[in-house]
Design a protein around this motif. Sequence first.
Motif, PDB file in Angstrom:
ATOM      1  N   GLN A   1       0.826  -1.197   0.000  1.00  0.00           N
ATOM      2  CA  GLN A   1       0.000   0.000   0.000  1.00  0.00           C
ATOM      3  C   GLN A   1       0.863   1.251   0.000  1.00  0.00           C
ATOM      4  O   GLN A   1       1.752   1.406   0.841  1.00  0.00           O
ATOM      5  CB  GLN A   1      -0.939   0.030   1.219  1.00  0.00           C
ATOM      6  CG  GLN A   1      -2.034  -1.010   1.188  1.00  0.00           C
ATOM      7  CD  GLN A   1      -1.507  -2.390   1.500  1.00  0.00           C
ATOM      8  OE1 GLN A   1      -0.532  -2.532   2.234  1.00  0.00           O
ATOM      9  NE2 GLN A   1      -2.155  -3.406   0.964  1.00  0.00           N
ATOM     10  N   GLN A   2       0.595   2.156  -0.951  1.00  0.00           N
ATOM     11  CA  GLN A   2       1.276   3.442  -1.014  1.00  0.00           C
ATOM     12  C   GLN A   2       0.556   4.447  -0.138  1.00  0.00           C
ATOM     13  O   GLN A   2      -0.674   4.472  -0.092  1.00  0.00           O
ATOM     14  CB  GLN A   2       1.312   3.958  -2.451  1.00  0.00           C
ATOM     15  CG  GLN A   2       1.790   2.941  -3.471  1.00  0.00           C
ATOM     16  CD  GLN A   2       1.629   3.447  -4.877  1.00  0.00           C
ATOM     17  OE1 GLN A   2       2.046   4.543  -5.218  1.00  0.00           O
ATOM     18  NE2 GLN A   2       1.015   2.629  -5.724  1.00  0.00           N
ATOM     19  N   GLN A   3       1.331   5.281   0.544  1.00  0.00           N
ATOM     20  CA  GLN A   3       0.764   6.330   1.383  1.00  0.00           C
ATOM     21  C   GLN A   3       1.451   7.641   1.055  1.00  0.00           C
ATOM     22  O   GLN A   3       2.673   7.731   1.121  1.00  0.00           O
ATOM     23  CB  GLN A   3       0.941   6.002   2.869  1.00  0.00           C
ATOM     24  CG  GLN A   3       0.221   4.734   3.316  1.00  0.00           C
ATOM     25  CD  GLN A   3       0.370   4.484   4.789  1.00  0.00           C
ATOM     26  OE1 GLN A   3       0.729   5.380   5.546  1.00  0.00           O
ATOM     27  NE2 GLN A   3       0.074   3.265   5.217  1.00  0.00           N
TER      28      GLN A   3
ATOM     29  N   SER B   1       2.860   9.546   5.255  1.00  0.00           N
ATOM     30  CA  SER B   1       3.104   8.383   6.090  1.00  0.00           C
ATOM     31  C   SER B   1       3.787   8.809   7.380  1.00  0.00           C
ATOM     32  O   SER B   1       4.537   9.796   7.417  1.00  0.00           O
ATOM     33  CB  SER B   1       3.970   7.365   5.342  1.00  0.00           C
ATOM     34  OG  SER B   1       4.327   6.305   6.173  1.00  0.00           O
TER      35      SER B   1
ATOM     36  N   GLN C   1       9.436   5.739   3.816  1.00  0.00           N
ATOM     37  CA  GLN C   1       9.077   4.653   2.914  1.00  0.00           C
ATOM     38  C   GLN C   1       9.887   4.750   1.631  1.00  0.00           C
ATOM     39  O   GLN C   1      10.154   5.832   1.118  1.00  0.00           O
ATOM     40  CB  GLN C   1       7.583   4.661   2.604  1.00  0.00           C
ATOM     41  CG  GLN C   1       7.035   5.976   2.063  1.00  0.00           C
ATOM     42  CD  GLN C   1       5.532   5.927   1.829  1.00  0.00           C
ATOM     43  OE1 GLN C   1       4.906   4.897   1.993  1.00  0.00           O
ATOM     44  NE2 GLN C   1       4.968   7.042   1.430  1.00  0.00           N
TER      45      GLN C   1
ATOM     46  N   ASP D   1      -9.289   0.271   2.953  1.00  0.00           N
ATOM     47  CA  ASP D   1      -9.054   1.393   2.045  1.00  0.00           C
ATOM     48  C   ASP D   1     -10.348   2.113   1.690  1.00  0.00           C
ATOM     49  O   ASP D   1     -10.360   3.339   1.502  1.00  0.00           O
ATOM     50  CB  ASP D   1      -8.376   0.903   0.759  1.00  0.00           C
ATOM     51  CG  ASP D   1      -6.907   0.604   0.988  1.00  0.00           C
ATOM     52  OD1 ASP D   1      -6.374   1.078   2.003  1.00  0.00           O
ATOM     53  OD2 ASP D   1      -6.314  -0.111   0.170  1.00  0.00           O
TER      54      ASP D   1
ATOM     55  N   TRP E   1     -11.021   4.343   4.525  1.00  0.00           N
ATOM     56  CA  TRP E   1     -10.015   5.405   4.572  1.00  0.00           C
ATOM     57  C   TRP E   1     -10.207   6.415   3.440  1.00  0.00           C
ATOM     58  O   TRP E   1     -10.117   7.625   3.656  1.00  0.00           O
ATOM     59  CB  TRP E   1      -8.627   4.777   4.490  1.00  0.00           C
ATOM     60  CG  TRP E   1      -7.507   5.782   4.402  1.00  0.00           C
ATOM     61  CD1 TRP E   1      -6.816   6.143   3.309  1.00  0.00           C
ATOM     62  CD2 TRP E   1      -6.991   6.559   5.484  1.00  0.00           C
ATOM     63  NE1 TRP E   1      -5.879   7.081   3.615  1.00  0.00           N
ATOM     64  CE2 TRP E   1      -5.961   7.368   4.954  1.00  0.00           C
ATOM     65  CE3 TRP E   1      -7.286   6.655   6.839  1.00  0.00           C
ATOM     66  CZ2 TRP E   1      -5.230   8.249   5.725  1.00  0.00           C
ATOM     67  CZ3 TRP E   1      -6.556   7.537   7.615  1.00  0.00           C
ATOM     68  CH2 TRP E   1      -5.551   8.314   7.065  1.00  0.00           C
ATOM     69  N   ASN E   2     -10.467   5.913   2.229  1.00  0.00           N
ATOM     70  CA  ASN E   2     -10.670   6.821   1.104  1.00  0.00           C
ATOM     71  C   ASN E   2     -11.891   7.702   1.291  1.00  0.00           C
ATOM     72  O   ASN E   2     -11.922   8.844   0.835  1.00  0.00           O
ATOM     73  CB  ASN E   2     -10.798   6.022  -0.198  1.00  0.00           C
ATOM     74  CG  ASN E   2      -9.495   5.340  -0.575  1.00  0.00           C
ATOM     75  OD1 ASN E   2      -8.419   5.797  -0.209  1.00  0.00           O
ATOM     76  ND2 ASN E   2      -9.588   4.224  -1.299  1.00  0.00           N
TER      77      ASN E   2
ATOM     78  N   ARG F   1      -7.812  15.014   0.192  1.00  0.00           N
ATOM     79  CA  ARG F   1      -6.848  14.761  -0.877  1.00  0.00           C
ATOM     80  C   ARG F   1      -7.175  15.599  -2.106  1.00  0.00           C
ATOM     81  O   ARG F   1      -6.270  16.114  -2.773  1.00  0.00           O
ATOM     82  CB  ARG F   1      -6.826  13.276  -1.228  1.00  0.00           C
ATOM     83  CG  ARG F   1      -5.926  12.934  -2.393  1.00  0.00           C
ATOM     84  CD  ARG F   1      -5.827  11.440  -2.612  1.00  0.00           C
ATOM     85  NE  ARG F   1      -5.170  10.771  -1.504  1.00  0.00           N
ATOM     86  CZ  ARG F   1      -4.902   9.475  -1.472  1.00  0.00           C
ATOM     87  NH1 ARG F   1      -5.258   8.699  -2.495  1.00  0.00           N
ATOM     88  NH2 ARG F   1      -4.297   8.947  -0.436  1.00  0.00           N
TER      89      ARG F   1
ATOM     90  N   THR G   1       9.769  10.170   1.990  1.00  0.00           N
ATOM     91  CA  THR G   1       9.318   9.257   0.946  1.00  0.00           C
ATOM     92  C   THR G   1      10.308   9.309  -0.207  1.00  0.00           C
ATOM     93  O   THR G   1      10.607  10.372  -0.738  1.00  0.00           O
ATOM     94  CB  THR G   1       7.918   9.631   0.447  1.00  0.00           C
ATOM     95  OG1 THR G   1       6.984   9.508   1.515  1.00  0.00           O
ATOM     96  CG2 THR G   1       7.495   8.714  -0.685  1.00  0.00           C
TER      97      THR G   1
END
Length: 856
Positions: free
Chosen positions: A575-577, A580, A584, A704, A707-708, A715, A752
């Motif tokens: 999973q990309q964050q 974070s 990462q 997700d 969360w989304n 975002r 990142t």
Amino acid sequence: MGIRLGLPALGLLLALASGPAAAQSFLGRGPAERLTVPPSGNALRVPPEDGTGPARSPGAAAAEQRPAVPRAAEPPRAVAPQAAPRAVIQSTIAPARRLPSGPRGFRLSGEEDSLRYPVYLTEAQTRGPARLRLSYLSAISVAPESSELAAFVNGTKVGWTRIQAPGAVKVVEFAIGDGVLKPGYNAVTFTASQRHRVDCSTAATYELWTQIDPSRSGLVVGTATDMDVRSLAAAEPDESGALPIQVILNERPNLARLERMIEAVQALALVGRVARPTVTFGPPLQGRNGINLVVGTASEIGGIEGVSDLGPITGPRLALLPTRPNAPPTLVVTGSRDEEVRQAIASLAVPAETGTPNGLKAVQLFRGYMVYGGENLTLDRLGATSREFSGRLLRVGFDLRFPGDFVPADYGKVMLHLAGAYVAGLSSEARIVIDINGRNAASIPLPDARGEVFDDSAIPLPFSLWRPGVNHVEISAQLPNAADQTCDTLSPAAKQARFLFLDRSRIEIPQFARAARSPDLAAIKGGAVPFVGPGQRPRLVLPTPDRDSADAAATLAARLAMASERVIDFETVTQQQVASDASQLVVAPARALDPALLEAVGFDPQQVQRVWEGRADMVATPGQFGPEGVLTLDRLRRNLPMRCALPTLIPQVRQAQIPPAQTPPPQADAAGPAQTSALASDRELIDRWEATTRGSRQIWAALDAVWNEIVGTARSLRQTVTAQMRTDDAIEVPATASLLIAEGPPVQSSNTVIVTAPNASLLKASVSCLVDPVVWARLGGSAAFLDASTGTLVTARAERIEIVETQPRSLANLRLVSAAWLSINTEYYVGMTLAMALCLGLATTSLVRNVGRKNS
């Protein structure tokens, strides 16, 4: 009479003309050069059958046993008297234990240069006769009558040769005396003294070079039959100087096991001091180069060949499987539980410290002498030697390695104290130039026409020119005189010394600021700073965990472990964050990256897609020589790293999907097991790797969704603001780039770093080029773009640099960090200076206003 005498001569000429034409060289000009290598081992002779006559070759003996074949009638010919048959000597060329790849590469340049390599040998390899094989190519401008190449092993000179190989690679061998090689690390050193054929100018010295061919050079010794876990450094590199590490798979690994495999790869790189690892997952390697690695619990590795010979596994276990012919060693890292496997990995990551004094010094200097501030080092400790020099340009180089959290800025200076002398008669252009990482740091003229002896000539070198990681310092003495105008290279005056360099020259390094600059890729290549600091466990993100992406990620992890000198405890996730709480490292093709993640590190996702869309749908074809290409004369001349070569790409052919209504029913026993396995393809292997995370993806899919839903609005707002701010400031990807590595600004003390390419196959090939020590040493800036076909690296600077604390707080370090920060942010320094001047003026005015007597 003249005619009778001319006929035999004419016949002789016709016979010579009817012979084979002379072979041409590789370049097509002139005759081909022969490559002569002395035979190895004892010459084998086939004895005669009766034991009395001369020896015969096996081919001749076999010819006598064949039946006669009738031939057409021929006119009778005069039978010449037969000479006594000669013994036929049969020999084979033994393989060489190749040299490792380092930051200096394999090129000797200029009028005088040297290269040093540490080579680890086991007890068995030091017994018996040994030779040093040297394969090299030289520039056409090198004069062979006044240029030579010498070889040393542990400080003992084993041989020398004239440098004469401008058209083809030349191979020579030197015998190594008994007792010179020792178990552990040994130092192999090459020194070159080169002079130009026709040009005596200082500029012409840059045309002089001798390139060592790493695929054929090395120590000709026996096989390491006595290798154990503590002598894994004896594993042999491949033809490019890299160590192949093959992680053996018997089933699809889940993320937890893949995580342990990557940790074991890092530990193996540490114990072998591997400056250039190349990691792949798949079947065992063949040949003598590299090492096979088996990682997992006893139940996970039970089906791998040879593991059953270890017996019951009841705790942490490190073992080497019995050696097999034509196969590298196989290391097993196992235990009955996951915790025991991790304990075995921790016990593995202990490098060997045995060898000769010269060998251990070569290990210390191979990646640069490590400094932490406060050192006062004479240059003989850094590999320099005293010498008298008779050429036009003397170059003395050494490497210093700064920690990853070193802050380069104008707040201090390194002092270089030179000792030496120069003769009378040098021109007014004579001078000493100091370069750091290819950038000029100082230039000191040599003004005295009568010559001078100096014992402590202090030269300041500002901190701003140094970088975290390896720094190459080059001291150049430019020594032209009036005799260079005539350029008589054979005159006695051409051999008279012009400069004396003394190795008691020293370099003084004061205390420097210890904090991490962010974003700055130099801190990553110098010490993997974002991933080893205190805080949350770093994440290794594989959005598409296919085989090529996993190979690239494991190779990068091994290289970062060597930079930090520890095993980095990565948590492997998919999973990309964008924001974070832990640093990462994201390794994936560009299409698999979240566009918001690209924006976070300063790129326009649409521009990246536009540049790479032509190569995104292509697949790699390894070709005849594999994905890394082949070492050619052209690549040797251009001094290109061997693994910096991209595979050939072809458009991907997708099979048409059959509608469900037209899908024929499966037929039982229509194809046997052999035919079914023949239908397997690389795509199926990738699908198997992707299937390893489907179980975790189902759980994360539900999370997700929640969360989304929560952060969707935030975002969208963030992307809108970012797009407005980065319209003109977004970094553009060059069209020639095959790899992009970038670091974003720190967010809540976490960083990142993304590593991406047009597709997975280019990602793997480009990372293999990126970790080459020559390429890796140039990494810096907030982003870097690599053209892996040539090893060209282009960096982009960040407009704003932040300082992140990495050391326990102390007043001394705080003072240095503050000075470094003010030197980087000059506008704040000027503002503070003006504010202090204003406060001083106001205080002075208020003080003198009430002093004295007013005039009425």
